[in-house]
Design an enzyme around this catalytic site. Sequence first.
Site, PDB file in Angstrom:
ATOM      1  N   CYS A  58      60.260  51.572  37.619  1.00 14.73           N
ATOM      2  CA  CYS A  58      61.306  50.463  36.850  1.00 14.73           C
ATOM      3  C   CYS A  58      60.330  49.036  36.897  1.00 14.73           C
ATOM      4  O   CYS A  58      60.104  48.533  37.873  1.00 14.73           O
ATOM      5  CB  CYS A  58      62.248  50.412  37.796  1.00 14.73           C
ATOM      6  N   CYS A  60      61.797  46.261  35.831  1.00 11.48           N
ATOM      7  CA  CYS A  60      62.904  45.055  35.994  1.00 11.48           C
ATOM      8  C   CYS A  60      63.348  44.839  37.260  1.00 11.48           C
ATOM      9  O   CYS A  60      64.228  43.978  37.465  1.00 11.48           O
ATOM     10  CB  CYS A  60      64.201  45.856  35.134  1.00 11.48           C
ATOM     11  N   CYS A  77      60.896  56.006  36.764  1.00 14.52           N
ATOM     12  CA  CYS A  77      61.708  56.341  35.523  1.00 14.52           C
ATOM     13  C   CYS A  77      62.000  57.909  35.335  1.00 14.52           C
ATOM     14  O   CYS A  77      60.714  58.476  35.207  1.00 14.52           O
ATOM     15  CB  CYS A  77      61.519  55.684  34.338  1.00 14.52           C
ATOM     16  N   CYS A  79      64.801  56.704  37.584  1.00 17.79           N
ATOM     17  CA  CYS A  79      65.409  56.586  38.652  1.00 17.79           C
ATOM     18  C   CYS A  79      66.272  57.385  39.307  1.00 17.79           C
ATOM     19  O   CYS A  79      67.148  57.945  38.913  1.00 17.79           O
ATOM     20  CB  CYS A  79      65.593  55.096  39.153  1.00 17.79           C
ATOM     21  N   CYS A  88      71.592  52.548  35.013  1.00 21.76           N
ATOM     22  CA  CYS A  88      70.345  52.170  34.567  1.00 21.76           C
ATOM     23  C   CYS A  88      70.290  50.840  34.437  1.00 21.76           C
ATOM     24  O   CYS A  88      70.804  50.010  33.640  1.00 21.76           O
ATOM     25  CB  CYS A  88      69.932  52.832  33.208  1.00 21.76           C
TER      26      CYS A  88
END
EC number: 1.8.7.2
Length: 118
Positions: A58, A60, A77, A79, A88
Amino acid sequence: MAHDTNTPAVSESLEVIRRFAETYAQRTGTYFCSDPGVTAVVLEGLARHKDDLGGALCPCRHYEDKQAEVEQAFWNCPCVPMRERKECHCMLFLTEDNPFRGEQQTISIEEIQAHTTG
């Protein structure tokens, strides 16, 4: 000599990640964000992590040790929160009731590149 070997690999990984995301969205009944720029940046980040770390971590979240996180696989991903609860954090896969959900379950390489280059 400067090496620019990442460019083709990123493109190849980006296509793999793009296809995965489209298939996963369709399979799970989720949609990409109404802002295609969000989808593009997340997909590009996943592809970079796939190339640099060997897994689609991920992009972010902040990690103290990205390599350890890839090996643990919780944030790879899709996750665990996405697989278990359709949550998400990246806003890549959004459920019908999400106010940021778009209508698309597909995105082209050209659209991704338009939002991530320049």
